[in-house]
Enzyme design. Structure first.
Site, mmCIF file in Angstrom:
data_model
loop_
_atom_site.group_PDB
_atom_site.id
_atom_site.type_symbol
_atom_site.label_atom_id
_atom_site.label_comp_id
_atom_site.label_asym_id
_atom_site.label_seq_id
_atom_site.Cartn_x
_atom_site.Cartn_y
_atom_site.Cartn_z
ATOM 1 N N ARG A 150 -25.866 2.211 -12.286
ATOM 2 C CA ARG A 150 -25.210 2.118 -13.589
ATOM 3 C C ARG A 150 -26.217 2.493 -14.682
ATOM 4 O O ARG A 150 -27.415 2.334 -14.522
ATOM 5 C CB ARG A 150 -24.690 0.699 -13.835
ATOM 6 C CG ARG A 150 -23.734 0.183 -12.768
ATOM 7 C CD ARG A 150 -23.396 -1.282 -13.014
ATOM 8 N NE ARG A 150 -22.451 -1.817 -12.042
ATOM 9 C CZ ARG A 150 -22.800 -2.437 -10.916
ATOM 10 N NH1 ARG A 150 -24.088 -2.618 -10.621
ATOM 11 N NH2 ARG A 150 -21.873 -2.886 -10.084
ATOM 12 N N LYS A 174 -25.562 -6.285 -11.803
ATOM 13 C CA LYS A 174 -24.755 -7.296 -12.482
ATOM 14 C C LYS A 174 -25.053 -8.680 -11.925
ATOM 15 O O LYS A 174 -25.261 -8.840 -10.725
ATOM 16 C CB LYS A 174 -23.269 -6.973 -12.311
ATOM 17 C CG LYS A 174 -22.789 -5.785 -13.135
ATOM 18 C CD LYS A 174 -21.285 -5.620 -13.009
ATOM 19 C CE LYS A 174 -20.767 -4.517 -13.912
ATOM 20 N NZ LYS A 174 -19.296 -4.367 -13.816
ATOM 21 N N HIS A 245 -20.912 6.924 -16.084
ATOM 22 C CA HIS A 245 -20.222 6.387 -14.900
ATOM 23 C C HIS A 245 -19.608 7.506 -14.065
ATOM 24 O O HIS A 245 -19.331 7.306 -12.874
ATOM 25 C CB HIS A 245 -19.150 5.385 -15.339
ATOM 26 C CG HIS A 245 -19.254 4.072 -14.625
ATOM 27 N ND1 HIS A 245 -20.361 3.253 -14.714
ATOM 28 C CD2 HIS A 245 -18.400 3.439 -13.780
ATOM 29 C CE1 HIS A 245 -20.169 2.183 -13.974
ATOM 30 N NE2 HIS A 245 -18.994 2.271 -13.392
ATOM 31 N N ARG A 248 -21.896 8.240 -11.361
ATOM 32 C CA ARG A 248 -21.778 7.180 -10.344
ATOM 33 C C ARG A 248 -20.566 7.450 -9.450
ATOM 34 O O ARG A 248 -20.643 7.315 -8.221
ATOM 35 C CB ARG A 248 -21.655 5.834 -11.050
ATOM 36 C CG ARG A 248 -21.542 4.606 -10.141
ATOM 37 C CD ARG A 248 -21.708 3.361 -11.001
ATOM 38 N NE ARG A 248 -21.245 2.134 -10.380
ATOM 39 C CZ ARG A 248 -21.995 1.362 -9.601
ATOM 40 N NH1 ARG A 248 -23.232 1.727 -9.308
ATOM 41 N NH2 ARG A 248 -21.518 0.248 -9.099
ATOM 42 N N HIS A 271 -21.612 -3.217 -5.297
ATOM 43 C CA HIS A 271 -20.312 -3.877 -5.442
ATOM 44 C C HIS A 271 -20.295 -5.166 -4.638
ATOM 45 O O HIS A 271 -20.702 -5.182 -3.472
ATOM 46 C CB HIS A 271 -19.187 -2.965 -4.929
ATOM 47 C CG HIS A 271 -18.847 -1.847 -5.857
ATOM 48 N ND1 HIS A 271 -18.151 -0.717 -5.459
ATOM 49 C CD2 HIS A 271 -19.099 -1.674 -7.182
ATOM 50 C CE1 HIS A 271 -17.998 0.091 -6.492
ATOM 51 N NE2 HIS A 271 -18.550 -0.470 -7.540
ATOM 52 N N TYR A 280 -12.686 4.911 -4.007
ATOM 53 C CA TYR A 280 -13.252 6.231 -3.727
ATOM 54 C C TYR A 280 -12.665 6.857 -2.471
ATOM 55 O O TYR A 280 -12.710 8.077 -2.311
ATOM 56 C CB TYR A 280 -14.779 6.140 -3.627
ATOM 57 C CG TYR A 280 -15.403 5.690 -4.926
ATOM 58 C CD1 TYR A 280 -15.415 6.526 -6.043
ATOM 59 C CD2 TYR A 280 -15.930 4.406 -5.064
ATOM 60 C CE1 TYR A 280 -15.956 6.105 -7.243
ATOM 61 C CE2 TYR A 280 -16.471 3.979 -6.263
ATOM 62 C CZ TYR A 280 -16.481 4.836 -7.346
ATOM 63 O OH TYR A 280 -17.003 4.413 -8.546
#
Length: 299
Positions: A150, A174, A245, A248, A271, A280
């Site tokens: 990110r 995150k 993004h 990404r 994730h 995806y």
């Protein structure tokens, strides 16, 4: 017991910052969502949080739909306020059933945008150069594509986080979750060139450990990365707009198109849930369908 709204909000913000390790951006989004809800209940004539009932929660969500907010935005606001009321239930024994009973709106079926490999090659080739700025910009693009990190993760990278001997980078994702992501030869060469030639000249006697710096020698920002990428795409014949993004998305899509398994891509992207990565697979299926329709004589 009367619960002061602003006092409760500040306690909640401290909680998600210190105990939940939410990022500054996430914390700011939560605070804004809750402040907007405070404005709504004030307009409805509610004097305190204890008066909020299910009917008010439903009315608030209805107003968001009437304002034509995106489903993802509405879902996020529900999550923010639901978390806030859950906190109030835990700390002040406030009834939190009004928002717990709400259903999240179904997500819109938009697929993430990405670059095809030939488009990305145009982007790389059009931005080769020997100036410190060109070397830095290409290193940023190479690293984003090589790792799928990110933009917030890229801007926080420090010199100690990059291991050139193993071609691996330490990323703080995150929720302050740490992970290690490998990068390939192209990124390795671009990063090494940046460290050897560009960064020392861009630093301008500044003294800090951030890996990527702007033209003033300070740590590059997320806004700076977006500007750099937009300037890079202008040098190509591509009509597509670009945002960090999107690189990404391209990273994940290209990995899956070339045989990577979903679990590996999930780990590389950082994730927590496999469902976040599964979008995806829809992208790759659509890519296969388009390729088939364009190539098969009787399609």
């Amino acid at each position: 017991m009367n619960i002061e709204k602003e006092v409760a909000l500040q306690q909640f913000i401290s909680y998600i910052q210190l105990e939940k390790n939410y990022s500054a951006l996430t914390t700011a989004a939560y605070e804004q969502d809750i402040q907007e809800f405070f404005q709504f209940i004030a307009a409805e004539g509610l004097r305190n949080l204890q008066e909020v009932e299910y009917v008010h929660a439903r009315l608030y969500v209805t107003q968001l739909y009437n304002a034509q907010k995106a489903r993802a935005t509405i879902s996020r606001k529900i999550s923010s306020i639901r978390s806030f009321f859950r906190f109030l239930n835990k700390e002040f024994d406030l009834d939190d059933s009004s928002f717990q009973a709400l259903y999240h709106p179904k997500k819109e079926g938009r697929l993430p945008r990405f670059f095809y490999e030939e488009e990305l090659m145009q982007l790389f080739e059009a931005n080769e150069g020997e100036t410190p700025k060109a070397i830095r910009d290409l290193a940023i693009l190479e690293l984003l594509y090589a790792t799928g990190i990110r933009v917030s993760e890229l801007t926080s990278i420090e010199l100690k986080d990059v291991d050139f001997s193993l071609s691996i980078i330490r990323v703080m994702g995150k929720g302050r979750k740490e992970r290690y992501v490998p990068f390939g030869q192209f990124a390795h060469e671009a990063l090494q060139l940046y460290i050897d030639l560009a960064r020392p000249r861009l630093m301008k006697n500044k003294n800090h450990s951030f890996f990527f710096v702007n033209m003033k020698g300070d740590a590059v920002t997320a806004r700076g990365i977006r500007y750099i990428l937009n300037e890079m795409v202008k040098k190509t014949p591509l009509s597509s707009t670009i945002y960090p993004h999107m690189i990404r998305h391209t990273f994940a899509t290209h990995l899956l198109n070339n045989g990577a398994d979903l679990r590996t891509v999930q780990e590389l992207l950082g994730h927590t849930s496999l469902s976040s990565t599964q979008v995806y697979t829809h992208v790759t299926k659509e890519h296969l369908r388009k390729t088939y329709m364009n190539a098969h004589p009787r399609a």
